[in-house]
Design a protein around this motif. Structure first.
Motif, short mmCIF file in Angstrom:
data_model
loop_
_atom_site.label_atom_id
_atom_site.label_comp_id
_atom_site.label_asym_id
_atom_site.label_seq_id
_atom_site.Cartn_x
_atom_site.Cartn_y
_atom_site.Cartn_z
N ALA A 113 0.95 -1.15 0.00
CA ALA A 113 -0.09 0.02 -0.09
C ALA A 113 0.79 1.19 0.00
O ALA A 113 1.99 1.42 0.74
CB ALA A 113 -0.96 0.13 1.26
N ASP A 122 0.87 5.64 0.21
CA ASP A 122 0.45 6.60 0.62
C ASP A 122 1.12 7.82 -0.03
O ASP A 122 2.30 7.77 0.30
CB ASP A 122 0.08 6.74 1.94
CG ASP A 122 -0.76 8.15 2.33
OD1 ASP A 122 -1.72 8.28 2.10
OD2 ASP A 122 -0.04 8.82 3.08
N GLU A 166 -3.99 7.24 -2.21
CA GLU A 166 -3.56 5.70 -1.75
C GLU A 166 -3.54 4.69 -3.00
O GLU A 166 -4.76 4.64 -3.67
CB GLU A 166 -4.41 5.30 -0.68
CG GLU A 166 -4.15 5.70 0.89
CD GLU A 166 -4.50 5.25 1.96
OE1 GLU A 166 -3.74 4.99 2.85
OE2 GLU A 166 -5.75 4.67 1.56
N LEU A 180 -3.36 -1.62 4.91
CA LEU A 180 -3.82 -0.58 5.22
C LEU A 180 -3.45 -0.11 6.77
O LEU A 180 -3.00 1.20 6.81
CB LEU A 180 -5.50 -0.30 5.00
CG LEU A 180 -5.91 -0.32 3.56
CD1 LEU A 180 -7.41 -0.01 3.41
CD2 LEU A 180 -5.14 0.75 2.67
N VAL A 209 0.28 0.80 6.31
CA VAL A 209 0.47 2.22 5.64
C VAL A 209 0.07 3.37 6.56
O VAL A 209 0.78 4.31 6.64
CB VAL A 209 -0.07 2.18 4.36
CG1 VAL A 209 -1.52 2.52 4.34
CG2 VAL A 209 0.77 3.40 3.56
N GLU A 210 -0.98 2.92 7.44
CA GLU A 210 -1.43 3.91 8.36
C GLU A 210 -0.22 4.22 9.50
O GLU A 210 -0.02 5.06 9.87
CB GLU A 210 -2.82 3.57 9.00
CG GLU A 210 -3.42 4.48 10.00
CD GLU A 210 -4.54 3.96 10.50
OE1 GLU A 210 -4.73 4.33 11.92
OE2 GLU A 210 -5.37 3.51 9.94
N THR A 214 2.73 6.26 8.27
CA THR A 214 2.28 7.60 8.47
C THR A 214 2.24 8.17 9.44
O THR A 214 2.91 9.26 9.72
CB THR A 214 0.99 7.73 7.42
OG1 THR A 214 0.92 7.18 6.27
CG2 THR A 214 0.57 9.31 7.50
#
Length: 503
Positions: free
Chosen positions: A110, A112, A157, A218, A221-222, A225
């Protein structure tokens, strides 16, 4: 005889005409039913027809072809992102479910794009769209060679899936993908550098169902971040931790809404070193859930910041603290209260007006309220932050720079910030009476602060030796466990009576 012959000729002629008309019409009726079922391939049978029937048949043929094209277009748009041509989220889920099998390993990545909204705001949505297309092209160039497929699963994304066996070391492949993505872009003659956060999940190591894998990539990737990482590899148990955070977030929302005592404020006294009296406090939020368990402020405040709930939580804090200051005034207790706010609060357009309304509502002098921000918060939103802080100063609110000395504030930036107070980080104070280096740093920081017109607060005071040194260094205020831990308002009132009685 003539009448009979005429009748016979008429019957024969009518029969022939009816046969030439009804047969193609029957075929057209069958074709219409096939159209209704989605079958647009047909062939008319029979002898040569009249020009009218031929025209009608041609019209049916073109209609079927046009409907078929439009249906294919609609079907494509239902499964693909119109901007990049990648699959959309639902189509990716379907494709992934078909591809997964226990004999082949896959890697899900993933991606972003950081700061795409800023590009849209500054350069316009057309530049932003071109950036998305350029990123999609690089993803495709990298992953297509490995037999992968891709989707755009959000505004900024992407998700790409490729067989893990296609690269000898998939981590090296991920690093290569990052290098390809982070190379400079030229968009409409503009040089643009994009930054990315990447989450990585492996099949079947991290799950065997398509829904689970997408959810976990997800989450990865969160996490990348929120922790300012370039790449985050999913770890077992993060899914459960994520679900627990969601439950905690729902409980926090409810606690703010209900205001039933789960959330409450504590106040840690700040000693005025010149007059040896407590005239300031720092407001600190606490949360005890309904089941009696405590949640660390670092945990739920970080969760609120990540979810955007921090603005609502800060509004609750501001109203509670200002109401408490008003209640103390009525009792003859005059304390200046500091409230910790985040970068999101300062960036929120309604923060200033909400603060003003709350001050007026409780009839509290703005000078009795101090807004505390960390160096990190000041730097992340410096331009907007300075304007917002200047507006707060204009109404009389005090501004304090918290955790000073451990961030990235340069001296040049420090002189530009519209602050009233420097709050020295406790890492310099905890061992002040034992460390000469800490003494040099603290003394120079106090002197610098005074020369710039700031008052200076030292937090983390835990010994009488440290308190004595700070007084000799002419520090303005001190706070720490040596004086008192954070206390609820009623307990603080009792503590103040006892402290004033002793001193």
């Amino acid at each position: 005889i003539l009448a009979i012959l005429t009748l016979i000729v008429g019957v024969v002629t009518s029969s022939l005409l009816a046969n030439n008309l009804t047969t193609p019409l029957s075929q057209l009726a069958v074709v219409a039913k096939q159209f209704a079922k989605g079958n647009y391939n047909f062939e008319f049978k029979g002898s040569k027809q009249s020009c009218e029937i031929t025209t009608l048949m041609d019209a049916f043929h073109h209609m079927g072809s046009d409907i078929n094209k439009r249906e294919q277009q609609i079907s494509y748009q239902a499964r693909h992102d119109t901007l990049t041509g990648f699959y959309n989220r639902s189509a990716m889920l379907e494709m992934l479910a078909k591809q997964l099998n226990k004999s082949t390993e896959h890697t899900l990545v993933a991606i972003d794009i950081k700061g795409l909204r800023h590009i849209n705001d500054k350069l316009g949505p057309r530049i932003g769209d071109d950036c998305l297309k350029a990123v999609a092209k690089r993803i495709s160039e990298f992953s297509d060679e490995l037999g992968g497929f891709h989707a755009r699963i959000g505004g900024d994304e992407f998700l790409t899936v490729f067989p893990a066996g296609a690269v000898s070391e998939f981590k090296r492949g991920i690093i290569a993908l990052m290098a390809q993505l982070q190379a400079g872009y030229t968009i409409q003659n503009l040089k643009i550098n994009l930054r990315f956060s990447v989450g990585v999940v492996q099949y079947p190591l991290h799950g065997e169902q398509a829904e689970d894998l997408i959810r976990r990539v997800l989450i990865a990737v969160e996490s990348a971040t929120s922790h300012h990482q370039n790449i985050h590899y999913y770890q077992q148990g993060e899914d459960e931790a994520h679900l627990e955070r969601l439950v905690m977030l729902d409980e926090l929302k409810q606690a703010i809404s209900d205001d039933d005592g789960q959330l409450f404020m504590t106040y840690q006294p700040k000693l005025n070193m010149k007059i040896q009296k407590v005239d300031k406090v720092e407001s600190l939020i606490r949360w005890q859930r309904k089941d009696g368990s405590w949640v660390s402020p670092e945990v739920f405040i970080d969760l609120a910041e990540q979810s955007g709930l921090i603005v609502e939580l800060t509004a609750w804090v501001v109203n509670t603290v200002i109401a408490q200051v008003a209640a103390w005034q009525q009792k003859g207790i005059h304390l200046q209260a500091a409230i910790n706010v985040s970068a999101q609060d300062i960036a929120f357009a309604g923060f200033h007006s909400s603060l003003v309304r709350t001050l007026k509502k409780h009839k509290v002098n703005p000078a009795l309220i101090t807004i505390e921000l960390t160096e990190r918060d000041m730097i992340e939103n410096e331009e907007k932050g300075i304007i917002a802080l200047e507006n707060l100063k204009a109404i009389g609110v005090k501004i304090s720079l918290d955790d000073y000395g451990v961030g990235q504030t340069s001296l040049g930036r420090l002189k530009m910030l519209p602050i009233d107070e420097l709050k020295l980080d406790k890492c310099f104070i905890l061992k002040l009476d034992e460390s000469q280096k800490d003494q040099f740093i603290v003394q120079s920081s106090i002197t610098l602060g005074h020369q710039l017109g700031f008052s200076v607060v030292a937090e983390g005071v835990e010994t009488v030796g440290t308190l004595t040194l700070l007084k000799q260094m002419q520090c303005d205020h001190a706070q720490g466990y040596y004086l008192s831990r954070p206390l609820k308002a009623e307990l603080l009132e009792q503590w103040l009576e006892e402290y004033d009685g002793v001193h």
